[in-house]
Design a protein around this motif. Sequence first.
Motif, PDB file in Angstrom:
ATOM      1  N   LYS A   1       0.815  -1.215   0.000  1.00 48.56           N
ATOM      2  CA  LYS A   1       0.000   0.000   0.000  1.00 48.56           C
ATOM      3  C   LYS A   1       0.853   1.270   0.000  1.00 48.56           C
ATOM      4  O   LYS A   1       0.427   2.313  -0.480  1.00 48.56           O
ATOM      5  N   TYR A   2       2.058   1.180   0.564  1.00 51.06           N
ATOM      6  CA  TYR A   2       2.870   2.391   0.741  1.00 51.06           C
ATOM      7  C   TYR A   2       4.225   2.233   0.046  1.00 51.06           C
ATOM      8  O   TYR A   2       4.901   1.220   0.219  1.00 51.06           O
ATOM      9  N   LEU A   3       4.605   3.249  -0.725  1.00 50.45           N
ATOM     10  CA  LEU A   3       5.847   3.202  -1.493  1.00 50.45           C
ATOM     11  C   LEU A   3       6.543   4.551  -1.437  1.00 50.45           C
ATOM     12  O   LEU A   3       5.907   5.603  -1.504  1.00 50.45           O
ATOM     13  N   LYS A   4       7.874   4.499  -1.317  1.00 50.40           N
ATOM     14  CA  LYS A   4       8.698   5.699  -1.445  1.00 50.40           C
ATOM     15  C   LYS A   4       9.761   5.395  -2.489  1.00 50.40           C
ATOM     16  O   LYS A   4      10.475   4.404  -2.373  1.00 50.40           O
ATOM     17  N   ALA A   5       9.858   6.249  -3.513  1.00 50.30           N
ATOM     18  CA  ALA A   5      10.790   5.994  -4.613  1.00 50.30           C
ATOM     19  C   ALA A   5      11.674   7.218  -4.845  1.00 50.30           C
ATOM     20  O   ALA A   5      11.178   8.335  -4.975  1.00 50.30           O
ATOM     21  N   CYS A   6      12.993   6.986  -4.902  1.00 48.73           N
ATOM     22  CA  CYS A   6      13.951   8.083  -5.058  1.00 48.73           C
ATOM     23  C   CYS A   6      15.031   7.723  -6.070  1.00 48.73           C
ATOM     24  O   CYS A   6      15.335   6.547  -6.278  1.00 48.73           O
ATOM     25  N   ALA A   7      15.614   8.764  -6.668  1.00 48.77           N
ATOM     26  CA  ALA A   7      16.745   8.600  -7.575  1.00 48.77           C
ATOM     27  C   ALA A   7      17.878   9.486  -7.080  1.00 48.77           C
ATOM     28  O   ALA A   7      17.635  10.556  -6.504  1.00 48.77           O
ATOM     29  N   THR A   8      19.120   9.047  -7.311  1.00 53.51           N
ATOM     30  CA  THR A   8      20.264   9.743  -6.709  1.00 53.51           C
ATOM     31  C   THR A   8      21.200  10.354  -7.757  1.00 53.51           C
ATOM     32  O   THR A   8      20.757  11.001  -8.683  1.00 53.51           O
TER      33      THR A   8
END
Length: 295
Positions: free
Chosen positions: A77-84
């Motif tokens: 249900k919960y997602l955190k997506a990042c790029a560096t």
Amino acid sequence: MKLAAIDIGSNAARLLISEASPNSAGVMDFTKLNLVRVPLRLGFDVFNNQVISDKKATHLIDTIRAYKLLLDVYEVKYLKACATSAMRDASNGVGILQEVKAQTGIDIQIITGQEEAAFIYENHVAENMDKTKSYLYIDVGGGSTEITLFSAGKQIFKESFNIGTIRLLQQQVTEAHWQQLKDFLKQQLKGIGPVIAIGSGGNINKIFSLSKRKEGKPLSLDTLKDYYKEFSAFTVEERIHLYGLREDRADVIVPALQIYVNIMRWADTPEIYVPKIGLADGLIHALYEEIAVSS
């Protein structure tokens, strides 16, 4: 509660799916359900040409599409997506991530080096450390290295440097870059006293695994120097066969060791602990905190 994190790094993209549940003491435990890693190697495009090629952009979109299927199957249900680092430097990075969102519905945020350093240490590793001592966290990636110092239980600094394994392979790191890092460490650690190094990233985890050290035991600086000399004596192809390394690990492991060795020398710390933490773990913890605050 199922949580997930996507970390789009300069060397690889990772999907971590975890289950958050309280233990008998009421403390939240995070159980890893699945970890998928795809060696996209975006940094090889970006650090040379400042753009991500059409081919790699397609690979990225396909990877996120596959991750979306896994998220659906796990009913996350919960997602955190990042790029560096690679995405930070790519002139077409924002456009590619907009296309990713259009095709998959997944919104990936490009984070700064400072934010990356902060997320990595959301793992609360420091809470388990001796409050009377000083800890230097070192996370080595393909495009950048994040360094955070905790002393007497407080964060003293967190800093990001554009010194990474892929940048080193492509000879994008100058003597001035190294000098800036050295001067920063010497200045910031003045008067702090002895520091204990803690390492994160796939390369230091692989070295720890190869060393056959027991969990919780540190690697010495001399051990890292020995591995650096040993690996440097072989070609990438030889490293793959001699040490059972993937190709995308066999080439970056030598520059990674160079970074760890230099930082440990300049910080005057003889040992490094490897607790198997990374950005994806930090994102999971940060996501949980956001949910807890909003609920």
